[in-house]
Design an enzyme around this catalytic site. Structure first.
Site, mmCIF file in Angstrom:
data_model
loop_
_atom_site.group_PDB
_atom_site.id
_atom_site.type_symbol
_atom_site.label_atom_id
_atom_site.label_comp_id
_atom_site.label_asym_id
_atom_site.label_seq_id
_atom_site.Cartn_x
_atom_site.Cartn_y
_atom_site.Cartn_z
ATOM 1 C CD1 TRP A 30 17.927 37.233 24.135
ATOM 2 C CD2 TRP A 30 19.538 35.813 23.515
ATOM 3 N NE1 TRP A 30 19.106 37.932 24.107
ATOM 4 C CE2 TRP A 30 20.118 37.096 23.725
ATOM 5 C CE3 TRP A 30 20.361 34.775 23.102
ATOM 6 C CZ2 TRP A 30 21.481 37.349 23.558
ATOM 7 C CZ3 TRP A 30 21.718 35.017 22.937
ATOM 8 C CH2 TRP A 30 22.266 36.278 23.164
ATOM 9 C CG HIS A 31 15.707 30.064 26.237
ATOM 10 N ND1 HIS A 31 16.552 29.261 26.976
ATOM 11 C CD2 HIS A 31 16.252 30.147 25.001
ATOM 12 C CE1 HIS A 31 17.571 28.881 26.212
ATOM 13 N NE2 HIS A 31 17.415 29.410 25.014
ATOM 14 C CD GLN A 32 11.039 37.692 26.028
ATOM 15 O OE1 GLN A 32 10.159 38.264 26.645
ATOM 16 N NE2 GLN A 32 11.634 38.227 24.980
#
Length: 537
Positions: A472-474
């Site tokens: 979840w590190h876009q």
């Protein structure tokens, strides 16, 4: 203690009354409009509102963070799929056997910092030096960023005055009383020749990597979001309006100058004028979406949806990067406690010493976390997970519009594992994880390896494709730089457009080593400094 609670209640009531009054009498114009109350936007809004003569409007699509699943760090998984999550999904990916990965993102005051696992990871020295090289500006290099970290941190760990700060708004401390799975991981790392450090954020971020107990944003068992550290303390002021339930739809213009924003507030259309600047801090999905729907982006993509091109910037929505990981799981011999939200130890390491930064990013979680597909293999009732992650994947994704309207969903083509080098890196990372988890250090804690186990090359590749999940590190979808695909310059100003800046993970030229919350705070601090200098504040 009683006095402290009384003061907290009194301040909370002052905030409630003030914000209710400001919401009931909204201005038509503000000096600055910050769109998005995530890890960067909260910093920008708070720093600008420190000047009582400046009127700041902070727009957030989500709602209050005053819920148990935000306050208690251990409950973070309960936020996934809730109203505090945008619930993005990537397109089905042929490189993952047609799987579509959930791309969760915070939709709440504090953004990701209100629903994540609270890891404080600064980014490697080489990441920031790369930022500076791409931007052509040394204010982004590691030495400059180190000064920001020293200024903002309130570090409660081993003294390191060269690298750590005290007394700033960001309380950071090593995981308190870490569980055996975490401490034994460090022992296992040492047995494999990987050095251990007393923090992942000091010398370890300047070296080839290492293992350490995590630095966390947790105090007295409670989450410390960026919103609570920066914005909330200023919300009793008359010059900071924090508007929840405000979905930004597009920018308004006079020629090439941004004049304000259109938003749906509780579903009703509103226009807010910005006399000085608009700052987009909507994250690496919604920032490019709003840019494109406002006419800033690749002209071919805008043309497909009948959007008038205001500024052709082919890089908007391109260069999508994300940390991908693969959950290797071990079964405990006896049930174990979960500490500090479950993630207490981490390891960064290079698969090749010639690399400029670690390419392996291993985060430990003290409960079993399979993907939906690998869960079918059977998951132990009591176990722990080592996520074998890629710190610098070569694969690049893109964001496309499905339509011109605010409610038209964004199309996320993450293209995870599309670059063959990423599969090679994944196999190396998984083998490193297996060596750690199967090391003798874990002998008395672990019954055995649940997955992947010893597999042949083709079987392991198939397992990797079915195990892949996102951290979840876009990021990187409106990158800072000087080439044709860059969207902002070194001052975070959008090329060809006046009075518009971007401050969030989308401006990263490449994804940083480790979790992205701390770099997003730095991006917010840099933006605030640049804006204050520009306007003489």
């Amino acid at each position: 203690m009683h006095d402290t609670q009384t003061n907290e209640h009194a301040f909370a009531e002052a905030v409630r009354r003030n914000q209710a009054a400001l919401r009931a009498a909204l201005n038509t114009h503000y000096d600055f409009i910050v769109c998005g109350a995530g890890s960067s936007g909260c910093v920008v809004a708070a720093r600008l509102a420190a000047n009582p003569d400046v009127q700041v409007l902070l727009l957030e699509a989500g709602s209050s963070d005053d819920v148990a699943s935000v306050i208690d760090p251990a409950q973070w998984p309960l936020n996934l799929g809730s109203e505090r999550d945008w619930g993005f999904m990537a397109e089905p990916n042929p490189h993952l056997g047609g799987r579509a990965l959930p791309m969760n993102m915070g939709r709440v005051l504090g953004g990701g910092s209100s629903i994540n696992v609270m890891l404080w990871a600064r980014g490697h020295r080489s990441d920031w030096n790369y930022f500076a090289a791409q931007a052509g500006n040394d204010a982004w290099n590691y030495e400059s960023v180190l000064k920001i970290y020293r200024r903002i941190e309130d570090w409660h760990g081993p003294l390191d005055p060269e690298r750590r700060g005290q007394g700033g708004p960001v309380y950071v401390a090593p995981a308190h009383a870490p569980q055996p799975a975490a401490t034994l991981m460090l022992e296992a790392a040492r047995s494999l020749g990987v050095p251990t450090f007393d923090s992942p954020n000091g010398a370890m971020m300047e070296a080839d990597g290492g293992a350490a107990i995590n630095d966390l944003r947790i105090r007295d068992g409670k989450r410390l979001s960026v919103f609570r550290s920066y914005t909330y303390p200023r919300m009793a002021q008359p010059n900071l309006t924090v508007l929840t339930g405000a979905l930004v739809s597009k920018l308004s213009f006079d020629g090439r100058t941004v004049t304000g924003v259109e938003a749906l507030v509780d579903g009703q259309p509103h226009w807010f004028g910005a006399t000085r600047e608009v700052i987009l801090s909507l994250g690496a999905v919604n920032t490019p979406k709003v840019l494109m729907q406002s006419g800033i982006g690749p002209e071919q993509e805008l043309g497909r949806h009948g959007i008038t091109v205001r500024q052709h910037l082919p890089g908007v929505g391109q260069n999508h990067q994300d940390h991908v990981s693969f959950g290797c799981i071990w079964e405990y011999a006896e049930p174990q406690q979960v500490g500090n939200g479950g993630s207490e130890a981490t390891l960064y390491w290079k698969s090749d010493p010639a690399l400029d930064a670690p390419d392996m990013l291993h985060c430990q979680v003290e409960f079993p976390v399979p993907s939906a597909e690998t869960a079918a293999r059977g998951v132990p009732a009591h176990g722990w997970t080592m996520f074998a992650g890629l710190a610098h994947p070569k694969s690049r994704g893109e964001l496309l519009l499905s339509g011109p309207g605010v409610h038209d969903a964004i199309i996320i083509r993450a293209n995870t594992l599309s670059d063959p080098e990423d599969m090679q890196a994944a196999l190396a990372s998984v083998e490193m994880c297996r060596a750690l988890g199967n090391a003798s250090a874990f002998g008395r804690l672990v019954k055995g390896e649940s997955m992947p186990g010893k597999l042949g090359r083709e079987q392991m590749q198939a397992w990797v494709r079915s195990a892949a999940v996102t951290y979840w590190h876009q990021s990187c979808t409106a990158k800072m730089g000087r080439d044709a695909m860059s969207v902002v310059d070194a001052s975070l100003q959008v090329y060809g457009i006046d009075k518009l800046r971007i401050a969030d993970a989308s401006i990263m030229p490449r994804i940083t080593t480790g979790n992205t919350m701390a770099p997003c705070v730095v991006i917010g601090e840099r933006a605030a400094d640049l804006i204050k200098t520009r306007h003489g504040l």
